[in-house]
Motif scaffolding. Structure first.
Motif, PDB file in Angstrom:
ATOM      1  N   ASP A 110      -3.222  45.649  25.251  1.00 36.37           N
ATOM      2  CA  ASP A 110      -3.119  45.273  26.750  1.00 36.37           C
ATOM      3  C   ASP A 110      -1.747  44.584  27.303  1.00 36.37           C
ATOM      4  N   ILE A 111      -0.797  44.314  26.119  1.00 41.70           N
ATOM      5  CA  ILE A 111       0.458  43.677  26.489  1.00 41.70           C
ATOM      6  C   ILE A 111       1.640  44.783  26.413  1.00 41.70           C
ATOM      7  N   PRO A 112       2.555  44.767  27.546  1.00 36.12           N
ATOM      8  CA  PRO A 112       3.687  45.599  27.293  1.00 36.12           C
ATOM      9  C   PRO A 112       4.756  45.145  26.412  1.00 36.12           C
ATOM     10  N   VAL A 113       4.888  45.512  25.104  1.00 36.59           N
ATOM     11  CA  VAL A 113       5.629  45.021  24.240  1.00 36.59           C
ATOM     12  C   VAL A 113       7.150  45.453  24.074  1.00 36.59           C
ATOM     13  N   MET A 114       7.313  46.706  24.671  1.00 38.20           N
ATOM     14  CA  MET A 114       8.542  47.431  24.600  1.00 38.20           C
ATOM     15  C   MET A 114       8.727  48.264  25.623  1.00 38.20           C
ATOM     16  N   GLY A 115      10.053  48.305  26.196  1.00 44.21           N
ATOM     17  CA  GLY A 115      10.157  49.085  27.464  1.00 44.21           C
ATOM     18  C   GLY A 115      11.560  49.618  27.490  1.00 44.21           C
ATOM     19  N   VAL A 116      11.494  50.709  27.996  1.00 44.98           N
ATOM     20  CA  VAL A 116      13.139  51.665  28.257  1.00 44.98           C
ATOM     21  C   VAL A 116      12.948  52.237  29.573  1.00 44.98           C
ATOM     22  N   ALA A 117      14.118  52.171  30.361  1.00 49.07           N
ATOM     23  CA  ALA A 117      14.264  52.567  31.620  1.00 49.07           C
ATOM     24  C   ALA A 117      15.455  53.311  31.609  1.00 49.07           C
ATOM     25  N   GLY A 138      11.286  39.632  22.935  1.00 52.14           N
ATOM     26  CA  GLY A 138      11.731  38.278  23.910  1.00 52.14           C
ATOM     27  C   GLY A 138      13.373  38.779  24.344  1.00 52.14           C
ATOM     28  N   LYS A 139      13.828  39.980  24.032  1.00 54.68           N
ATOM     29  CA  LYS A 139      15.204  40.260  24.521  1.00 54.68           C
ATOM     30  C   LYS A 139      15.301  41.687  25.345  1.00 54.68           C
ATOM     31  N   CYS A 140      15.975  41.487  26.440  1.00 52.61           N
ATOM     32  CA  CYS A 140      16.130  42.571  27.253  1.00 52.61           C
ATOM     33  C   CYS A 140      17.500  42.664  27.560  1.00 52.61           C
ATOM     34  N   TYR A 141      18.023  43.922  27.562  1.00 60.33           N
ATOM     35  CA  TYR A 141      19.518  44.390  27.662  1.00 60.33           C
ATOM     36  C   TYR A 141      19.467  45.502  28.734  1.00 60.33           C
ATOM     37  N   ARG A 142      20.784  45.351  29.370  1.00 66.96           N
ATOM     38  CA  ARG A 142      21.476  46.382  30.144  1.00 66.96           C
ATOM     39  C   ARG A 142      22.654  47.012  29.628  1.00 66.96           C
ATOM     40  N   GLU A 143      22.768  48.303  29.651  1.00 69.02           N
ATOM     41  CA  GLU A 143      23.807  49.031  29.326  1.00 69.02           C
ATOM     42  C   GLU A 143      24.507  49.927  30.521  1.00 69.02           C
ATOM     43  N   HIS A 171       7.250  46.274  33.426  1.00 68.86           N
ATOM     44  CA  HIS A 171       6.683  44.865  33.080  1.00 68.86           C
ATOM     45  C   HIS A 171       7.165  44.628  31.486  1.00 68.86           C
ATOM     46  N   ALA A 172       7.632  45.589  30.676  1.00 68.06           N
ATOM     47  CA  ALA A 172       7.846  45.182  29.327  1.00 68.06           C
ATOM     48  C   ALA A 172       9.112  44.441  29.422  1.00 68.06           C
ATOM     49  N   LEU A 173      10.158  45.227  30.133  1.00 69.69           N
ATOM     50  CA  LEU A 173      11.618  44.845  30.604  1.00 69.69           C
ATOM     51  C   LEU A 173      11.444  43.264  31.309  1.00 69.69           C
ATOM     52  N   LEU A 174      10.579  43.167  32.216  1.00 71.77           N
ATOM     53  CA  LEU A 174      10.690  41.689  32.731  1.00 71.77           C
ATOM     54  C   LEU A 174      10.177  40.775  31.889  1.00 71.77           C
ATOM     55  N   ARG A 175       9.174  40.914  31.114  1.00 74.23           N
ATOM     56  CA  ARG A 175       8.575  39.725  30.380  1.00 74.23           C
ATOM     57  C   ARG A 175       9.392  39.587  29.105  1.00 74.23           C
ATOM     58  N   ASN A 176      10.462  40.591  28.927  1.00 72.10           N
ATOM     59  CA  ASN A 176      11.318  40.154  27.828  1.00 72.10           C
ATOM     60  C   ASN A 176      12.648  39.433  28.337  1.00 72.10           C
ATOM     61  N   THR A 177      12.826  38.995  29.372  1.00 73.65           N
ATOM     62  CA  THR A 177      13.949  38.540  30.206  1.00 73.65           C
ATOM     63  C   THR A 177      13.768  37.031  30.081  1.00 73.65           C
ATOM     64  N   SER A 178      15.131  36.520  30.569  1.00 77.23           N
ATOM     65  CA  SER A 178      14.995  34.940  30.795  1.00 77.23           C
ATOM     66  C   SER A 178      15.545  34.952  32.316  1.00 77.23           C
ATOM     67  N   ASN A 179      14.908  33.612  32.786  1.00 74.79           N
ATOM     68  CA  ASN A 179      15.278  33.474  34.351  1.00 74.79           C
ATOM     69  C   ASN A 179      16.003  32.091  34.551  1.00 74.79           C
ATOM     70  N   ASN A 180      16.631  31.533  33.331  1.00 69.23           N
ATOM     71  CA  ASN A 180      17.373  30.212  33.276  1.00 69.23           C
ATOM     72  C   ASN A 180      16.206  29.049  33.615  1.00 69.23           C
ATOM     73  N   ARG A 181      15.031  29.379  33.943  1.00 70.84           N
ATOM     74  CA  ARG A 181      14.110  28.163  33.958  1.00 70.84           C
ATOM     75  C   ARG A 181      13.086  28.030  32.885  1.00 70.84           C
ATOM     76  N   GLU A 182      13.589  28.570  31.576  1.00 65.26           N
ATOM     77  CA  GLU A 182      12.299  28.332  30.371  1.00 65.26           C
ATOM     78  C   GLU A 182      11.220  29.382  30.764  1.00 65.26           C
ATOM     79  N   ALA A 193       6.201  42.179  41.311  1.00 64.19           N
ATOM     80  CA  ALA A 193       7.127  41.855  40.232  1.00 64.19           C
ATOM     81  C   ALA A 193       7.870  40.946  40.704  1.00 64.19           C
ATOM     82  N   SER A 194       8.312  39.959  39.878  1.00 66.73           N
ATOM     83  CA  SER A 194       9.266  38.957  40.266  1.00 66.73           C
ATOM     84  C   SER A 194       9.947  38.218  39.207  1.00 66.73           C
ATOM     85  N   THR A 195      10.828  37.633  39.306  1.00 70.32           N
ATOM     86  CA  THR A 195      11.475  36.649  38.490  1.00 70.32           C
ATOM     87  C   THR A 195      10.805  35.833  37.580  1.00 70.32           C
ATOM     88  N   GLY A 196       9.653  35.658  38.159  1.00 70.29           N
ATOM     89  CA  GLY A 196       8.660  34.632  37.598  1.00 70.29           C
ATOM     90  C   GLY A 196       8.839  32.949  38.303  1.00 70.29           C
TER      91      GLY A 196
END
Length: 282
Positions: free
Chosen positions: A111-118, A132-137, A225-236, A264-267
């Protein structure tokens, strides 16, 4: 930055998504369509793209749920998990030739989105995430995704199809309660969430039964969801995607239409956002 180190599985999934370059892009703005049962549009190229992705993922041992394949798979869920696939998110945009369309592939385990591609084959913009890592190309360069650290709702931007909401709608009431500005980014969840990932916006709302007759499904939001939850928002913290009540999204085989919508939000201010929405829909 130099190319990040990613798993072979994620690299393979990116390769599948990039097949949109040859299976979707040639028909962009130049194709016919048919209506599906829910009133949304479907095109042949989308079905072919879906079959290609499904076959590729099945060969790797995933259980695949594809928007373009009406029959849900059955049986036990493999260790690799469930792949939720939307071969073409933003079909209306694709048909109109706007360039705002995406291929989405999300992997869920327990039930946890662990990997994502868009992937957008028109702009060649790619988002990918795992561990725990999300990238944009974009434009041939890769950057780690860093979400906005804005915490004041009155300074936030909410993405919607257009910058104007239907007067008196529940969505308009939600936005009024939040005090956020609305920016128009096009049809489909991917256009709305990728704007958050670029740092152009802070949240989006899919109102479900409280407004939008076209419900979202797990194939619409699993990858995002996978992309969002693997990002950082500068607030830990990291990006969040829940239903309108703040409940976690589920990705088992029994999941259907997202009648309770999603946020969906920055959290950073997600709890406050949910509280304001609840005052409108309770």
């Amino acid at each position: 930055m130099s190319n990040p180190t990613i798993s072979g599985e994620l690299s393979y999934i990116i390769t599948l998504a990039r097949k949109a370059d040859t299976l979707l892009l040639p028909y962009h703005g130049n194709c016919g369509s048919t209506k599906k049962a829910d009133g949304s549009l479907s095109i042949y190229a989308e079905k072919e793209m879906g079959r290609t992705i499904s076959t590729g993922l099945q060969e790797k041992g995933y259980l695949v749920v594809n928007e373009e394949e009406p029959e849900r798979p059955s049986g036990s869920i493999p260790k690799k998990g469930i792949a939720w696939v939307d071969p073409l998110d933003g079909t209306d945009e694709f048909i109109q030739g706007t360039g705002r369309f995406w291929t989405l592939i999300g992997i869920a385990q327990n039930d946890i989105p662990v990997m994502g591609v868009a992937y957008n084959p028109f702009s060649k913009e790619l988002f990918f995430a795992e561990d725990g890592k999300c990238y944009r190309e974009t434009n041939g360069r890769i950057y780690p995704v860093q979400l906005s650290s804005e915490s004041d709702l009155s300074h936030m931007k909410l993405t919607w199809t257009t910058p104007t909401l239907t007067s008196g709608s529940k969505l308009e009431q939600m936005v009024t309660a939040l005090g956020t500005k609305v920016i128009g980014v096009g049809v489909g969840p991917a256009n709305k969430v990728t704007a958050i990932l670029r740092g152009e916006a802070h949240l989006t709302i899919q109102p479900g039964k409280f407004g939008d007759p076209k419900y979202a499904y797990p194939w619409d939001d699993c990858a995002l969801h996978a992309l969002l939850r693997n990002t950082s928002n500068n607030r830990e913290g990291y990006g969040v995607l829940t239903d309108l009540w703040g409940n976690p999204m589920k990705y088992d085989l029994g999941q259907g239409a997202r009648t309770e919508g999603f946020v969906a939000s920055t959290g950073i201010s997600h709890k406050e956002i949910i509280e304001e929405i609840a005052r409108v829909i309770s």
